[in-house]
Design a protein around this motif. Structure first.
Motif, PDB file in Angstrom:
ATOM      1  N   ILE A 160     -12.546  31.175 -27.552  1.00  0.00           N
ATOM      2  CA  ILE A 160     -11.690  31.166 -26.524  1.00  0.00           C
ATOM      3  C   ILE A 160     -11.478  32.485 -26.184  1.00  0.00           C
ATOM      4  N   ASN A 161     -12.272  32.917 -24.798  1.00  0.00           N
ATOM      5  CA  ASN A 161     -12.054  34.394 -24.457  1.00  0.00           C
ATOM      6  C   ASN A 161     -12.040  34.481 -22.974  1.00  0.00           C
ATOM      7  N   PHE A 162     -11.440  35.778 -22.532  1.00  0.00           N
ATOM      8  CA  PHE A 162     -11.411  35.913 -20.897  1.00  0.00           C
ATOM      9  C   PHE A 162     -12.599  37.185 -21.068  1.00  0.00           C
ATOM     10  N   TYR A 163     -13.388  36.748 -20.039  1.00  0.00           N
ATOM     11  CA  TYR A 163     -14.541  37.593 -19.663  1.00  0.00           C
ATOM     12  C   TYR A 163     -14.569  37.977 -18.126  1.00  0.00           C
ATOM     13  N   GLY A 164     -13.698  38.987 -17.804  1.00  0.00           N
ATOM     14  CA  GLY A 164     -13.539  39.535 -16.665  1.00  0.00           C
ATOM     15  C   GLY A 164     -13.096  38.627 -15.726  1.00  0.00           C
ATOM     16  N   ASP A 165     -13.875  37.797 -14.839  1.00  0.00           N
ATOM     17  CA  ASP A 165     -13.028  37.018 -13.676  1.00  0.00           C
ATOM     18  C   ASP A 165     -13.102  35.620 -14.339  1.00  0.00           C
ATOM     19  N   PHE A 166     -13.437  35.392 -15.444  1.00  0.00           N
ATOM     20  CA  PHE A 166     -13.371  34.061 -15.863  1.00  0.00           C
ATOM     21  C   PHE A 166     -12.871  33.777 -17.311  1.00  0.00           C
ATOM     22  N   PHE A 167     -12.733  32.720 -17.971  1.00  0.00           N
ATOM     23  CA  PHE A 167     -12.545  32.526 -19.385  1.00  0.00           C
ATOM     24  C   PHE A 167     -13.411  31.336 -20.178  1.00  0.00           C
ATOM     25  N   SER A 168     -13.796  31.633 -20.889  1.00  0.00           N
ATOM     26  CA  SER A 168     -15.066  30.783 -21.661  1.00  0.00           C
ATOM     27  C   SER A 168     -14.274  29.918 -22.653  1.00  0.00           C
ATOM     28  N   LEU A 169     -14.553  28.432 -22.697  1.00  0.00           N
ATOM     29  CA  LEU A 169     -13.835  27.516 -23.781  1.00  0.00           C
ATOM     30  C   LEU A 169     -15.051  27.048 -24.446  1.00  0.00           C
ATOM     31  N   LYS A 170     -15.080  27.002 -25.616  1.00  0.00           N
ATOM     32  CA  LYS A 170     -16.000  26.170 -26.573  1.00  0.00           C
ATOM     33  C   LYS A 170     -15.317  25.516 -27.646  1.00  0.00           C
ATOM     34  N   GLY A 171     -16.191  24.534 -28.338  1.00  0.00           N
ATOM     35  CA  GLY A 171     -15.371  23.942 -29.343  1.00  0.00           C
ATOM     36  C   GLY A 171     -16.490  22.855 -29.785  1.00  0.00           C
ATOM     37  N   LYS A 172     -16.019  21.915 -30.948  1.00  0.00           N
ATOM     38  CA  LYS A 172     -16.806  20.762 -31.425  1.00  0.00           C
ATOM     39  C   LYS A 172     -15.855  19.677 -31.374  1.00  0.00           C
ATOM     40  N   LYS A 194     -18.502  17.766 -21.129  1.00  0.00           N
ATOM     41  CA  LYS A 194     -19.097  16.895 -22.159  1.00  0.00           C
ATOM     42  C   LYS A 194     -19.575  17.491 -23.260  1.00  0.00           C
ATOM     43  N   ALA A 195     -19.572  16.933 -24.420  1.00  0.00           N
ATOM     44  CA  ALA A 195     -20.163  17.348 -25.525  1.00  0.00           C
ATOM     45  C   ALA A 195     -21.407  16.956 -25.563  1.00  0.00           C
ATOM     46  N   ASP A 196     -22.485  17.872 -26.181  1.00  0.00           N
ATOM     47  CA  ASP A 196     -23.764  17.434 -26.394  1.00  0.00           C
ATOM     48  C   ASP A 196     -24.000  16.542 -27.574  1.00  0.00           C
ATOM     49  N   ASP A 197     -25.238  16.265 -27.661  1.00  0.00           N
ATOM     50  CA  ASP A 197     -25.676  15.126 -28.704  1.00  0.00           C
ATOM     51  C   ASP A 197     -25.350  15.655 -30.365  1.00  0.00           C
ATOM     52  N   GLN A 198     -24.823  16.944 -30.369  1.00  0.00           N
ATOM     53  CA  GLN A 198     -24.527  17.615 -31.552  1.00  0.00           C
ATOM     54  C   GLN A 198     -22.908  17.766 -31.592  1.00  0.00           C
ATOM     55  N   GLY A 199     -22.331  17.556 -30.589  1.00  0.00           N
ATOM     56  CA  GLY A 199     -20.860  17.528 -30.668  1.00  0.00           C
ATOM     57  C   GLY A 199     -20.265  18.867 -30.011  1.00  0.00           C
ATOM     58  N   TYR A 200     -21.174  19.898 -29.658  1.00  0.00           N
ATOM     59  CA  TYR A 200     -20.704  21.085 -29.018  1.00  0.00           C
ATOM     60  C   TYR A 200     -20.314  20.895 -27.599  1.00  0.00           C
ATOM     61  N   PHE A 201     -19.464  21.629 -27.171  1.00  0.00           N
ATOM     62  CA  PHE A 201     -18.894  21.605 -25.760  1.00  0.00           C
ATOM     63  C   PHE A 201     -18.703  23.186 -25.338  1.00  0.00           C
ATOM     64  N   SER A 202     -18.734  23.266 -24.171  1.00  0.00           N
ATOM     65  CA  SER A 202     -18.324  24.660 -23.452  1.00  0.00           C
ATOM     66  C   SER A 202     -18.071  24.317 -22.132  1.00  0.00           C
ATOM     67  N   THR A 203     -17.210  25.496 -21.579  1.00  0.00           N
ATOM     68  CA  THR A 203     -17.013  25.440 -19.785  1.00  0.00           C
ATOM     69  C   THR A 203     -16.364  26.701 -19.653  1.00  0.00           C
ATOM     70  N   ALA A 204     -16.699  27.088 -18.300  1.00  0.00           N
ATOM     71  CA  ALA A 204     -16.330  28.165 -18.076  1.00  0.00           C
ATOM     72  C   ALA A 204     -15.497  28.149 -16.848  1.00  0.00           C
ATOM     73  N   ILE A 205     -14.172  28.744 -16.690  1.00  0.00           N
ATOM     74  CA  ILE A 205     -13.208  28.365 -15.697  1.00  0.00           C
ATOM     75  C   ILE A 205     -12.831  29.937 -14.956  1.00  0.00           C
ATOM     76  N   PRO A 206     -13.046  29.984 -13.623  1.00  0.00           N
ATOM     77  CA  PRO A 206     -12.543  31.209 -12.773  1.00  0.00           C
ATOM     78  C   PRO A 206     -11.132  31.544 -13.263  1.00  0.00           C
ATOM     79  N   ARG A 207     -10.903  33.044 -13.448  1.00  0.00           N
ATOM     80  CA  ARG A 207      -9.580  33.394 -13.856  1.00  0.00           C
ATOM     81  C   ARG A 207      -8.336  33.136 -12.950  1.00  0.00           C
ATOM     82  N   ASN A 208      -9.018  33.185 -11.556  1.00  0.00           N
ATOM     83  CA  ASN A 208      -8.019  32.810 -10.505  1.00  0.00           C
ATOM     84  C   ASN A 208      -7.492  31.131 -10.657  1.00  0.00           C
ATOM     85  N   ASP A 209      -8.142  30.352 -11.213  1.00  0.00           N
ATOM     86  CA  ASP A 209      -7.696  28.843 -11.462  1.00  0.00           C
ATOM     87  C   ASP A 209      -6.515  28.792 -12.296  1.00  0.00           C
TER      88      ASP A 209
END
Length: 400
Positions: A160-172, A194-209
């Motif tokens: 779970i990290n901020f990357y400039g103008d957004f942050f990225s979240l991933k998990g299982k 939504k998690a994939d068929d192996q259970g991994y999920f990820s999303t990117a969210i704009p920092r402004n949000d």
């Protein structure tokens, strides 16, 4: 649709029309009460069967069918009234008027059925919160609803990290499970992934949000997701996890400038993110240049010399999405930024284009294919570049 029922009622309709014709001819020769009653019965049979056929094709539900039954009964009542008015013999008038008992009974029954169905729907809506610890929607034949419970989410601080103008979240989590993020201050949605068929999920969210938030609430249990990706939950539903915004790490990126791969950065796959338009130039012997909007996946080889303009570059890690959910411009990685599957292609501007790539962009000659159809099949680890174009998944659902 019940095709046997349609076939039966179509047969009844044809037979009713034929019998109506025969009875009408017979009544012209001999106008007695039997012929009058037969005509009313045959006309009613034709009206009923025709209405039922139309109801099947229009896919009328129980409430709608109750309304149709009421209207149908009124039509038959009017038909009998017209027959009574046109009959010159008094005793025939009285006999035919008695037939009004049947359609009037239909009016009463249809009205009662309609009211019962409406009340049942309202009762189900009112009691759903008391009988379930998550929302249970009123039955709707056009809406598929997924209700989730019994899932355990796995998160790691490193993912779970901020990357400039957004942050990225991933998990299982369990495969094909939805993860819903919400603003706890006003309960507005932030993301749904939504998690994939192996259970991994990820999303990117704009920092402004999330700029004004202290935390994000994550839900995976006791929520309902409709076919259009709307999320429903009870007020009593508690988040399964909470992200403290202030504790999310900031990751550094390579910004505009010149770099040598192997010295300034490692070889591998990277993503370039630009606020508007960016560009990457390979300054090797076989020079290559690529301009892009918003995002571009690139593959860097040892000893590549690159120049970045108007963008930041981040290393690509497995199962990590860097592109926010809804984009019209930029490069997406299938299986990470979007799910694999069939998508409809929708232009959002007069100048729109979509290109599919088997690999990320490198200093070699690009192998792309312009998509000139209205649908495309996308497989995991493929890439698609969009310009003024939306992808709409064929299962009704998400716009990307």
């Amino acid at each position: 649709m019940n095709y046997w029922a349609i076939a039966v009622w179509t047969g009844v309709f044809v037979i009713g029309m034929f019998l109506t014709y025969l009875v009408r001819k017979r009544r012209e020769k001999e106008a007695n009460i039997v012929n009058h009653v037969l005509k009313i019965v045959c006309d009613s049979l034709t009206i009923i069967s025709g209405t039922l056929i139309a109801s099947y094709f229009l896919k009328a539900d129980e409430q709608q069918f109750g309304m149709i039954l009421v209207l149908l009964s009124f039509i038959i009542c009017l038909q009998i009234v017209f027959e009574v008015i046109g009959e010159p013999i008094r005793k025939y008038k009285i006999t035919m008027a008695i037939l009004l008992i049947f359609p009037l009974s239909g009016v009463f029954y249809g009205t009662l059925q309609f009211q019962n169905n409406v009340e049942a729907g309202e009762n189900q809506k009112d009691t759903s919160g008391a009988t379930n610890n998550y929302v249970s929607l009123v039955q709707n034949r056009d809406m598929s609803v997924r209700e989730q419970e019994g899932n355990e989410i796995q998160l790691s601080k490193e993912d779970i990290n901020f990357y400039g103008d957004f942050f990225s979240l991933k998990g299982k989590i369990d495969s094909d499970t939805y993860i819903y993020g919400e603003n706890p201050s006003d309960n507005t949605p932030l993301f749904l992934t939504k998690a994939d068929d192996q259970g991994y999920f990820s999303t990117a969210i704009p920092r402004n949000d999330v700029a004004d938030l202290s935390r994000i609430d994550l839900y995976v249990n006791h929520i309902s997701i409709s076919a259009d990706d709307t999320v429903y939950k009870d007020k009593a539903t508690k988040p399964d996890s909470q992200l403290n915004i202030k504790e999310i790490d900031e990751k550094q990126a390579l910004s505009s400038g010149s770099y040598t791969v192997g010295t300034d950065c490692k070889a591998g796959e990277y993503i370039l993110l630009a606020k508007d338009t960016g560009q990457i130039n390979w300054l090797n012997d076989s020079s290559n240049s690529k301009s892009f909007d918003n995002s571009l996946y690139v593959k860097l080889s040892e000893n590549d010399v690159i120049e970045i303009q108007g963008a930041e570059m981040f290393p690509v890690t497995k199962h990590t999405a860097f592109v926010p959910n809804k984009v019209d411009n930029g490069m997406l990685k299938v299986g990470t930024d979007i799910e694999s599957g069939r998508y409809q292609i929708k232009a959002t501007n007069d100048y729109a284009i979509a290109k599919k790539y088997k690999d990320s962009i490198s200093n070699k000659l690009e192998e792309d294919s312009v998509i000139d159809s209205q649908e495309v099949e996308l497989k995991d680890n493929e890439y698609i570049y969009l310009m003024n174009t939306q992808l709409i998944k064929n299962n009704g659902g998400n716009e990307k």
